[in-house]
Structures are given as C-alpha cells and as structure tokens.
Design a protein around this motif. Structure first.
Motif, PDB file in Angstrom:
ATOM      1  N   ASP A 195     -25.292  24.259  -7.397  1.00  0.00           N
ATOM      2  CA  ASP A 195     -24.566  24.659  -5.883  1.00  0.00           C
ATOM      3  C   ASP A 195     -26.041  26.023  -5.819  1.00  0.00           C
ATOM      4  OD1 ASP A 195     -23.044  23.436  -5.149  1.00  0.00           O
ATOM      5  OD2 ASP A 195     -21.206  24.512  -7.106  1.00  0.00           O
TER       6      ASP A 195
ATOM      7  N   ASP B  10     -14.620  25.027   2.182  1.00  0.00           N
ATOM      8  CA  ASP B  10     -15.555  23.761   2.474  1.00  0.00           C
ATOM      9  C   ASP B  10     -16.991  25.079   1.402  1.00  0.00           C
ATOM     10  OD1 ASP B  10     -17.566  20.950   3.444  1.00  0.00           O
ATOM     11  OD2 ASP B  10     -18.643  23.161   3.672  1.00  0.00           O
ATOM     12  N   LYS B  11     -17.804  24.198   0.932  1.00  0.00           N
ATOM     13  CA  LYS B  11     -19.094  25.322  -0.572  1.00  0.00           C
ATOM     14  C   LYS B  11     -19.708  25.815   1.373  1.00  0.00           C
ATOM     15  CE  LYS B  11     -19.065  22.206  -3.459  1.00  0.00           C
ATOM     16  NZ  LYS B  11     -19.983  21.322  -5.298  1.00  0.00           N
ATOM     17  N   ARG B  15     -20.780  29.559   2.538  1.00  0.00           N
ATOM     18  CA  ARG B  15     -21.879  29.997   1.786  1.00  0.00           C
ATOM     19  C   ARG B  15     -22.184  31.098   3.292  1.00  0.00           C
ATOM     20  NH1 ARG B  15     -24.098  26.238  -0.038  1.00  0.00           N
ATOM     21  NH2 ARG B  15     -24.459  27.287  -2.579  1.00  0.00           N
ATOM     22  N   SER B  58     -10.984  33.621  -4.800  1.00  0.00           N
ATOM     23  CA  SER B  58     -11.133  31.796  -4.593  1.00  0.00           C
ATOM     24  C   SER B  58     -10.045  31.495  -5.789  1.00  0.00           C
ATOM     25  CB  SER B  58     -12.269  31.656  -5.140  1.00  0.00           C
ATOM     26  OG  SER B  58     -12.827  31.772  -6.790  1.00  0.00           O
ATOM     27  N   PRO B  97     -11.991  25.332  -2.567  1.00  0.00           N
ATOM     28  CA  PRO B  97     -11.857  24.305  -2.099  1.00  0.00           C
ATOM     29  C   PRO B  97     -11.223  23.743  -3.020  1.00  0.00           C
ATOM     30  CG  PRO B  97     -12.844  25.177  -4.481  1.00  0.00           C
ATOM     31  CD  PRO B  97     -12.606  26.588  -3.505  1.00  0.00           C
ATOM     32  N   LEU B 100     -14.751  21.547  -6.583  1.00  0.00           N
ATOM     33  CA  LEU B 100     -15.871  22.039  -7.026  1.00  0.00           C
ATOM     34  C   LEU B 100     -17.195  21.605  -7.439  1.00  0.00           C
ATOM     35  CD1 LEU B 100     -16.405  24.890  -5.351  1.00  0.00           C
ATOM     36  CD2 LEU B 100     -16.024  25.922  -7.861  1.00  0.00           C
ATOM     37  N   LYS B 164     -21.178  29.036 -10.532  1.00  0.00           N
ATOM     38  CA  LYS B 164     -21.164  27.973  -8.769  1.00  0.00           C
ATOM     39  C   LYS B 164     -20.944  28.548  -7.716  1.00  0.00           C
ATOM     40  CE  LYS B 164     -18.966  23.378  -9.669  1.00  0.00           C
ATOM     41  NZ  LYS B 164     -20.809  22.451  -8.947  1.00  0.00           N
ATOM     42  N   ILE B 168     -22.013  30.556  -4.589  1.00  0.00           N
ATOM     43  CA  ILE B 168     -22.068  29.373  -2.893  1.00  0.00           C
ATOM     44  C   ILE B 168     -20.947  30.866  -2.777  1.00  0.00           C
ATOM     45  CG2 ILE B 168     -19.665  28.394  -1.757  1.00  0.00           C
ATOM     46  CD1 ILE B 168     -19.529  26.785  -4.352  1.00  0.00           C
TER      47      ILE B 168
END
Lengths: 272, 272
Positions: A195, B10-11, B15, B58, B97, B100, B164, B168
């Motif tokens: 990512d 959503d990634k 971000r 998260s 998410p 992922l 990851k 993100i």
C-alpha cells in the motif's frame, strides 16, 4: 545553463526537503540509481520531469543487493561526472547518502546481536559489514526464478532499499528501467502489496547504436566481450522474428545456441 | 457525551482523511488492534491521545498472521461494542477495512499466478484464501525463537500488516502493547530498518485484578482454564523475587514446574 542540482547526503534533510515541497501541493518524481549514469538513466530522468513538478535522483550503490561474491567493491562510479550530467539535464535534487543502512552502534537492538552477522553466515555484502540491519522485504513468488536463481539475495536487497528510499524521499511517482524487467515487476508488486501510495512507471530499454542494452557495467567489457555481448540482443531479435513458426522450446534452443557460439556463458534463457 | 467516532472502511478514504489533517500540521497517533477491545487497548488509546492531536484506532483481524491451523475463524469480535467504547473514550477515527489485502483479480500480476497459492502450500490463512498477496516483511533475527518457534508465520504477518497500516494511515506515532513484547521489538526494528518516520511507543501490560494479563482471547477460557492461566503471572512474579539467589537455569525450571503443576501446556520458557 541550468542551476547546479542540490546535493543532499542526509536522510532527515532529504525528507524535510521533500515534505516542505509536497505540503504545498508540489509533486515529486524519484529516479533511484546506483550512479555511473548513462543515456538509459538520462532517458528515465527526462520521463520523470514530464510526470511531476520536481525530480529527485538518488545515487547509492546498495550493499544489500550484492552477494559477498559479487562486484560491490568494483562497481563503477563517477560522482563528479554524474552531477555534471544531472545539472545539465536539470534535476532538482540529488540524494546521495554515504550510508543508507544504520551502523551497528546506532540502535539499542543491535547490542545483543553483535556476533549474529559473522562472515560465514553473510548472504549479502551488507551483512558482511555487520550493520545490524535485519529487515528484508521478500516478494516471494516474483523474486524466484530468472535472475533470482543465480542471485538469490538480489531482489530482497532491491525491494528493501527501494522501500527505504520511498520512506525517505516520499515521492508521488518513481521510475525504473524495464531493462531490469524482473526488478520492475518485483517493485510494482511490493508497492501494491504494501500500500505505498506511489505510482510506478517502467521505461523502455535504451540501446547503443549497435543494439547493446546500456548498462553501467558495460564499461568493464573488453572489446572482445563487448562484441560477444551483442549476441544477446541479436539472438532475441532473431527469436522474435521466428516466434510465429517455432515453439518456445525451439526458440530457447536457438537463443542458447547463438549466445554459446558467440562465446557467452549462459545463466538462463526462458521463453514462455 | 462524546461525538461518535468516524468509521472509515476504505483505504483511500483513510489516507485522504489523514493527509488533509497532517497537511495542516495536525499530528496523528495510530493504535492498531484486532478489535474485541479490553482495558489494555483502552489504556493504549488514552496514551495515544496524550501524544498527538488526533487518534486513529484500526480494527482488523489480519489473516496474514494466522497459520491455517490457528483460530482466525473463531477470533472473538464485537464491532458494535468496540465502537461504543471508542466513542466513549473519544477517538477521532476508526479504520475498520473489510479487507486489507487485495483480491486476486485486482492486479495484472496475479493473472499468471492463479495456482501458486494452492492449499497445500499455504503457510498463513491469507494464502489459504488465494489473495495474490506475495510481499512479506521479515525481521530475520527477532522473528526467530520465543513465540516465533511455534508460530513461524506470525511475525512476518504482523510486520507486513503494520507496514500496510502505516502506509495507509501515515501516522506520526503508533502505539503497541508490551504484553506482546517480541511483536513490539519486531516493529521497532522494522521501523528503524525501513526508515519509516513514525515514533513507536510500547505501553505496559494491563492486568485483571487477580494478575491475569488482559487479552481478547481470555473470553474463551473456561473458569478452570482461567484459574490455570494465573500460574503464568504467579510463576513469573515468584521468579522475579528469586532472581537474586538463583541461576537462569534454576529460574526457568521453577517457572516450568509451576505452570505444569497448574495443568498448563508449555510452548517455551526463556530466562536470560
């Protein structure tokens, strides 16, 4: 006459340079290199300049991707010549760190591990130097086969140093030559899997007038070896023409025969 | 009454949320969790709130760190309860998410690799699902031994998913519990080796009144197992008191005996 490119040697200064610009919406392209720049690199840099507001070129011969048996100590270099070329083509910053991996003394975690990377266990030239670095990014399927067979630590070294450069420079886009096709694919996959929000561009091979793919290491070929090396491109071109009539197996044999007859030593030929 | 925490699935939205804030000089703390939050998590979140302007938690049960033989499918979860707790403690965003890792169809590079992750080759529950993901971060020395012996894919899965999440969420600081001490050290080393510009904070173990370390999986202990589990902390406390008089070897034997006598099955005990 272009302004001389700004030369940055320190990781923190490089990140600060990048952030102060990106904060204002300026986009950055990164072209990672190991120096001794040739027209292949310069063509990548020209593409980079069209893709972002500012262009950063990194120059760093990465010990993490050389096995101890390989040519780290004799890899060609010419920093003064590189900087002249980069100034003439007009890049905004050149990141050339003296060392990109930390030394064994700069982290608490290495104190207990002083003897882990002894010479007999070294699998890359980085470990040979006992840096204390122990994190490697493995792109497990793509790193195997092709060049990975004869260079088992090469792609983990490339993926790891590129991730480090991405985390230091924080570019919007990064460019790699498709001469190193497997490397380009490894990096695309890594960026996707981890990512990284960085667009990866692969650029076509740049060749000498007689067809030899440009490479920093070509400077070490004798006139005879230089002539022999042409058999690679010639045999591939001939195979391309023959591809409609012949099977993969026949094409592979054709290429191997041509390179062997020219006196070449073959690591691998794959046609699929 | 606190505002409900913003839930982001959503990634790209995550971000964008992070960047729009950091661009204005706002700092972010990230607390990565697998949900089913207990007081250990909440204590991490309270520390996070003191370290940055905004806090992101998260929640993602990471298949990459479970072997196919482990408890991915039965890992406890309670998203509604978690969100109530997070709203009450006051976090700014919850990144949860649904997936992922990319699916096998969302990259060109997986087309030729459809059969690579067949069931017999699976070493983590992620590969079992055939996601096409193939990049793993290995912290090669620290991932070995201790918990790494019985869980050979655990630390590569943790390091990879944390990288990851870092790419993100792009936090300034991230917090991890020292209950998972080896995990915390693996992450510190990875951040250092890969030049992530993120400060890593390790926070102390939070225990139940009777000394049991808090853990989401404790909910699965029967009253008898719950009682047996106390032998871990009790034997360690006793070993700590005895440490001045006894050798490492004797302390280890003491701990193993106490846990075995309580009916525990020992993976490892190390005293150095």
């Amino acid at each position: 006459m272009s302004e001389p490119a700004e030369v940055i040697r320190d990781k923190s200064l490089m990140r600060a340079w990048s952030r102060s610009r990106r904060r204002n919406g300026i986009t950055l392209a990164l072209v990672p290199t190991m120096g001794f720049l040739h027209e292949g690199h310069l063509s990548l840099i020209r593409s980079a300049k069209a893709l972002a507001d500012l262009t950063v070129v990194s120059i760093y011969v990465n010990p993490g991707q050389f096995a101890p048996s390989e040519d780290l100590s004799t890899y060609p270099s010419d920093l003064a010549g590189d900087l002249r070329k980069l100034t003439s083509i007009g890049v905004d910053a050149v990141f050339c760190p003296t060392e990109l991996y930390h030394s064994a003394s700069d982290t608490d975690f290495t104190r207990h591990r002083g003897t882990i990377y002894c010479k007999s266990e070294a699998v890359s030239s980085l470990e040979d130097g006992g840096s204390g670095h122990q994190t490697w990014i493995r792109v497990e399927t793509l790193e195997k086969g092709l060049c990975g067979t004869s260079r088992p630590v090469f792609f983990r070294g490339v993926a790891t140093v590129v991730a480090k450069l991405f985390n230091i420079v924080e570019p919007d886009v990064a460019l790699f030559g498709k001469k190193d096709y497997q490397q380009w694919r490894v990096i695309c996959q890594m960026v996707h899997d981890l990512d990284f929000d960085i667009k990866i561009i692969g650029a076509g091979i740049v060749r000498e007038a007689d067809g030899l793919a440009m490479s920093s290491r070509n400077v070490r070929l004798s006139p005879e070896q230089r002539e022999m090396a042409l058999s690679i491109n010639k045999s591939l071109s001939r195979a391309k023409v023959a591809a409609r009539q012949k099977s993969c197996h026949e094409l592979k044999a054709l290429i191997m025969q041509a390179i062997s007859e020219a006196g070449g030593k073959i690591d691998y030929v794959e046609v699929t």
